[in-house]
Design a protein around this motif. Structure first.
Motif: not given
Length: 134
Positions: A15-26
């Motif tokens: 979940a934290e890896a996904l959150r990191h990916d989303v934040r980088a994308f945003l």
């Protein structure tokens, strides 16, 4: 009688890896967007942003793959929604389709409707609006 089975939430690390990916994308996608425009997150429409969300697999996340979905958990969907709203991302072009129209078609639509419409929602290519009166 079979017990109801729920999708197992992803491990904390996933979940934290996904959150990191989303934040980088945003961060990349919204760096040029001024705060006053981010305040319109729910009503903000950016078709390119919506298509990019679809390309990342972040629309139709919990839907079956046969309809363009990604069969991910509701928790993973929550992580993506939480981050996009917190960042003030323009979700207006896909919000109704991903959150309301798509699930309605999954439950009540014909097979032909599901196959024709759901993959377009998941790809960020179909947009919906609804009329309500409270």
């Amino acid at each position: 009688m079979n017990p109801i089975r729920f999708a197992t939430p992803p491990r904390h690390e996933a979940a934290e890896a996904l959150r990191h990916d989303v934040r980088a994308f945003l961060h990349d996608r919204l760096a040029h967007v001024p705060p006053i425009r981010r305040a319109d997150s729910w009503t903000g429409v950016d078709k390119d942003f919506t298509r990019a969300m679809g390309a990342r697999g972040w629309l139709g996340m919990t839907w079956p793959k046969c309809y363009g979905g990604h069969e991910r958990s509701a928790f993973e969907r929550y992580v993506v929604m939480e981050e996009t709203l917190a960042a003030g991302a323009p979700v207006g072009a896909h919000w109704i389709g991903d959150r309301q129209s798509g699930p309605t078609l999954l439950k009540f639509g014909t097979e032909a409707q599901r196959r024709a419409v759901l993959p377009r929602i998941a790809a960020g290519q179909a947009m919906f609006c609804i009329g309500m009166s409270e």
